[in-house]
Design a protein around this motif. Structure first.
Motif, PDB file in Angstrom:
ATOM      1  N   ARG A 293       0.845  -1.199   0.000  1.00 15.37           N
ATOM      2  CA  ARG A 293       0.000   0.000   0.000  1.00 15.37           C
ATOM      3  C   ARG A 293       0.879   1.246   0.000  1.00 15.37           C
ATOM      4  NH1 ARG A 293      -4.919  -1.988  -1.230  1.00 15.37           N
ATOM      5  NH2 ARG A 293      -5.458  -3.729   0.116  1.00 15.37           N
ATOM      6  N   THR A 312      -1.353  -2.453  -4.740  1.00 12.47           N
ATOM      7  CA  THR A 312      -2.643  -3.131  -4.684  1.00 12.47           C
ATOM      8  C   THR A 312      -2.438  -4.612  -4.960  1.00 12.47           C
ATOM      9  OG1 THR A 312      -4.938  -3.038  -5.476  1.00 12.47           O
ATOM     10  CG2 THR A 312      -3.228  -2.888  -7.148  1.00 12.47           C
TER      11      THR A 312
ATOM     12  N   THR B  36     -15.587  -3.189  -0.600  1.00  4.73           N
ATOM     13  CA  THR B  36     -15.455  -3.744  -1.966  1.00  4.73           C
ATOM     14  C   THR B  36     -14.689  -5.073  -1.914  1.00  4.73           C
ATOM     15  OG1 THR B  36     -13.419  -2.595  -2.628  1.00  4.73           O
ATOM     16  CG2 THR B  36     -15.493  -1.400  -2.932  1.00  4.73           C
ATOM     17  N   ASP B  37     -14.325  -5.595  -3.071  1.00  5.97           N
ATOM     18  CA  ASP B  37     -13.751  -6.947  -3.173  1.00  5.97           C
ATOM     19  C   ASP B  37     -12.636  -7.219  -2.158  1.00  5.97           C
ATOM     20  OD1 ASP B  37     -15.317  -7.623  -5.424  1.00  5.97           O
ATOM     21  OD2 ASP B  37     -13.937  -6.493  -6.704  1.00  5.97           O
ATOM     22  N   VAL B  39      -9.532  -9.110  -0.824  1.00  5.16           N
ATOM     23  CA  VAL B  39      -8.502  -9.892  -1.513  1.00  5.16           C
ATOM     24  C   VAL B  39      -7.491 -10.524  -0.561  1.00  5.16           C
ATOM     25  CG1 VAL B  39      -8.687  -8.603  -3.670  1.00  5.16           C
ATOM     26  CG2 VAL B  39      -7.092  -7.809  -1.913  1.00  5.16           C
ATOM     27  N   GLU B  60      -8.308  -6.807   3.771  1.00  5.20           N
ATOM     28  CA  GLU B  60      -7.834  -5.907   2.719  1.00  5.20           C
ATOM     29  C   GLU B  60      -8.670  -6.073   1.461  1.00  5.20           C
ATOM     30  OE1 GLU B  60      -4.021  -4.722   2.247  1.00  5.20           O
ATOM     31  OE2 GLU B  60      -3.158  -5.742   3.990  1.00  5.20           O
ATOM     32  N   SER B  61      -9.122  -4.950   0.937  1.00  7.56           N
ATOM     33  CA  SER B  61      -9.810  -4.965  -0.351  1.00  7.56           C
ATOM     34  C   SER B  61      -8.791  -4.567  -1.406  1.00  7.56           C
ATOM     35  CB  SER B  61     -10.962  -3.969  -0.335  1.00  7.56           C
ATOM     36  OG  SER B  61     -10.454  -2.664  -0.346  1.00  7.56           O
ATOM     37  N   VAL B  62      -9.240  -4.491  -2.657  1.00  7.79           N
ATOM     38  CA  VAL B  62      -8.352  -4.011  -3.710  1.00  7.79           C
ATOM     39  C   VAL B  62      -7.845  -2.614  -3.342  1.00  7.79           C
ATOM     40  CG1 VAL B  62      -8.222  -3.391  -6.143  1.00  7.79           C
ATOM     41  CG2 VAL B  62      -9.538  -5.371  -5.456  1.00  7.79           C
ATOM     42  N   LYS B  63      -8.729  -1.839  -2.711  1.00  3.05           N
ATOM     43  CA  LYS B  63      -8.419  -0.434  -2.441  1.00  3.05           C
ATOM     44  C   LYS B  63      -7.587  -0.177  -1.198  1.00  3.05           C
ATOM     45  CE  LYS B  63     -12.424   1.270  -2.286  1.00  3.05           C
ATOM     46  NZ  LYS B  63     -13.332   2.262  -1.768  1.00  3.05           N
ATOM     47  N   ALA B  64      -7.917  -0.853  -0.077  1.00  2.37           N
ATOM     48  CA  ALA B  64      -7.294  -0.454   1.193  1.00  2.37           C
ATOM     49  C   ALA B  64      -7.352  -1.567   2.228  1.00  2.37           C
ATOM     50  CB  ALA B  64      -8.004   0.784   1.731  1.00  2.37           C
TER      51      ALA B  64
END
Lengths: 359, 126
Positions: A293, A312, B36-37, B39, B60-64
């Motif tokens: 990140r 990501t 969201t998704d 992961v 953890e998602s794709v974003k954060a």
């Protein structure tokens, strides 16, 4: 950090109708996803996806001196830009720090369209006007124009007779005057289309309808970010900033140092001579694990050598990837590094661009 | 959004299912939609002693990355290893196969501070 989003693009009602999850971004309320980031990502890689990019700034620069003047303001060579073509370029401050990265299109003999980042549009306009010459007219048309990016291998079926790569043409689409540019931010073939706000919803819905049999999906900012990161396209504000110059960012290809004079040139000549202190590099995690990140520390031989700027889990690779600025001696392809995630170090390897290649 | 009536909830969007002296914990349908998704999931260690509102897992998602908290004081006695291979279970079955861990509760009275379905529904505006 709470962002106050006040602006809505002309396509806002369409996003809401489609059930998009709306989030504040650069002062705009934008769709981050409609069905899911991974799903939308795959739609672009396999079929086709459409993104609202109406939040991006659109400036018209005009005048007999426009070309010569822009050439002193932008890093790429505007003199080499033929009418009907666009080029990726940078707007730099006096220290060669990146104010913005943008595409400059020459849409007439002495008329240019600059498409800039939403987050920097106001700042860009002030900078351009401050440095303008009397005989160059600079105008933002952002309040009246919108745009979409339509990206994916299915683009040729959706729009026969596409302009050539990096070209821009004016067309009539079902009675609407639009400009189509063969550009994008996903690594897939595709176009960016600009239109008047009053045509936005009509155009959007016509493309959704036309694209349905081709598997076209509306796509949000979430997949826009994962798609661009797999290609190692930089995002201003994350990978680029006024503290970084294009050579450090590994984007010297879009800087023409043979031009006699442009803002930031002197610093870039020195950076080129001495080599940058730090470089922006793509990396891939060695093992399956938590994705990297922004702001995670990067280590080389136990020493802190840099920081992650984008990271990501790549939906195409199903693997953790990112980009980081690392000190130049550690920036070589193949170098082993460690990414510190919640106090624990995870091994990674510096890779070649792009992180994802079509097989 | 689905908010089952037979569960308890926290302000930080965990759901809690009472199973005798233990509680099973996951994240709500609302939370998985917001994230969201998913992961990647970092599970807590078995036998870890945890305090109420302590961050003990990461989703953890794709974003954060987002912290998952312990609703009450207790000890981790079970974790959902299936999430390591298939983190998307949290999106697909947030209240079922997407559970995250089981906690042996120190003091059952602590559970009184948690929200019921009606209060949680009110919190998320649904």
């Amino acid at each position: 950090m709470a962002e106050t989003a006040t602006k809505k693009t002309a396509l806002y009602p369409e996003h809401v109708k489609l059930g998009a999850k709306m989030v504040p971004f650069a002062g705009w309320l934008m769709p981050v996803q409609y069905t899911g980031i991974v799903d939308e990502h795959q739609a672009v890689r396999k079929n086709i996806g459409m993104f609202d990019i109406s939040h991006m700034g659109q400036f018209i620069v005009e005048g007999n001196d426009a070309r010569a003047w822009l050439n002193t303001i932008l890093t790429n060579n505007v003199e080499k830009l033929e009418a009907g073509r666009g080029q990726y370029t940078f707007l730099l401050n006096e220290k060669a720090g990146i104010i913005d990265d943008l595409i400059a299109y020459r849409i007439g003999g002495a008329k240019f369209l600059l498409v800039v980042n939403a987050s920097r549009a106001d700042e860009d306009l002030v900078w351009l006007k401050q440095h303008a010459r009397d005989d160059v007219k600079i105008e933002s048309r952002s309040a009246n124009f919108g745009g979409v990016a339509i990206q994916g291998p299915g683009i040729g079926e959706l729009f026969p007779e596409l302009p050539a790569r990096n070209h821009i043409v004016d067309r009539d689409f079902e009675g609407m005057p639009i400009s189509i540019a063969r550009t994008g931010y996903t690594g897939e073939d595709g176009v960016e289309v600009f239109f008047r706000n009053e045509d936005a919803a009509k155009f959007w819905n016509a493309v959704l309808e036309k694209g349905k049999p081709l598997g076209l999906k509306p796509c949000g900012l979430g997949s826009r970010d994962t798609l661009r990161l797999e290609m190692c396209y930089p995002l201003n504000g994350s990978d680029l900033s006024p503290e970084r110059n294009p050579i450090e960012a590994g984007l010297g290809f879009f800087v023409d140092l043979t031009k006699p004079d442009f803002i930031g040139r002197d610093v870039l000549v020195k950076t080129k001579e001495n080599g940058p202190r730090e470089k922006l590099v793509p990396f891939k995690m060695k093992d399956k694990g938590p994705p990297p990140r922004p702001h995670y520390s990067v280590f080389g031989n136990g020493e802190r050598i840099g920081e992650v700027t984008s990271g990501t889990l790549s939906p195409s690779l199903n693997w953790g990837v990112g980009m980081a600025y690392v000190s130049a001696p550690h920036a070589k392809i193949g170098t082993q590094i460690d990414i510190e995630i919640r106090g624990q170090k995870f091994p990674a390897t510096i890779e070649k661009k792009p992180l994802y290649k079509k097989s | 959004m689905n908010v089952p009536d037979d569960l308890l909830y926290t302000e930080s969007h965990e759901w809690i299912k009472r199973e005798g002296e233990k509680i099973r914990v996951g994240i709500s349908d609302h939370a998985q939609a917001e994230l969201t998704d998913v992961v990647f999931v970092e599970l807590p260690k078995i036998d870890r002693q945890v305090n109420a509102k302590e961050a003990i897992a990461v989703v953890e998602s794709v974003k954060a990355a987002s912290d998952i908290y312990a609703p009450v004081k207790g000890k981790v006695v079970e974790v959902n290893k299936a999430l390591e291979a298939d983190p998307g279970l949290i999106n697909r079955e947030p209240f079922g196969q997407g559970w995250i861990y089981v906690l042996k509760v120190d003091n059952a009275d602590d559970l009184r501070n948690l929200k019921d379905a009606a209060a949680y529904r009110k919190q998320i505006g649904g």
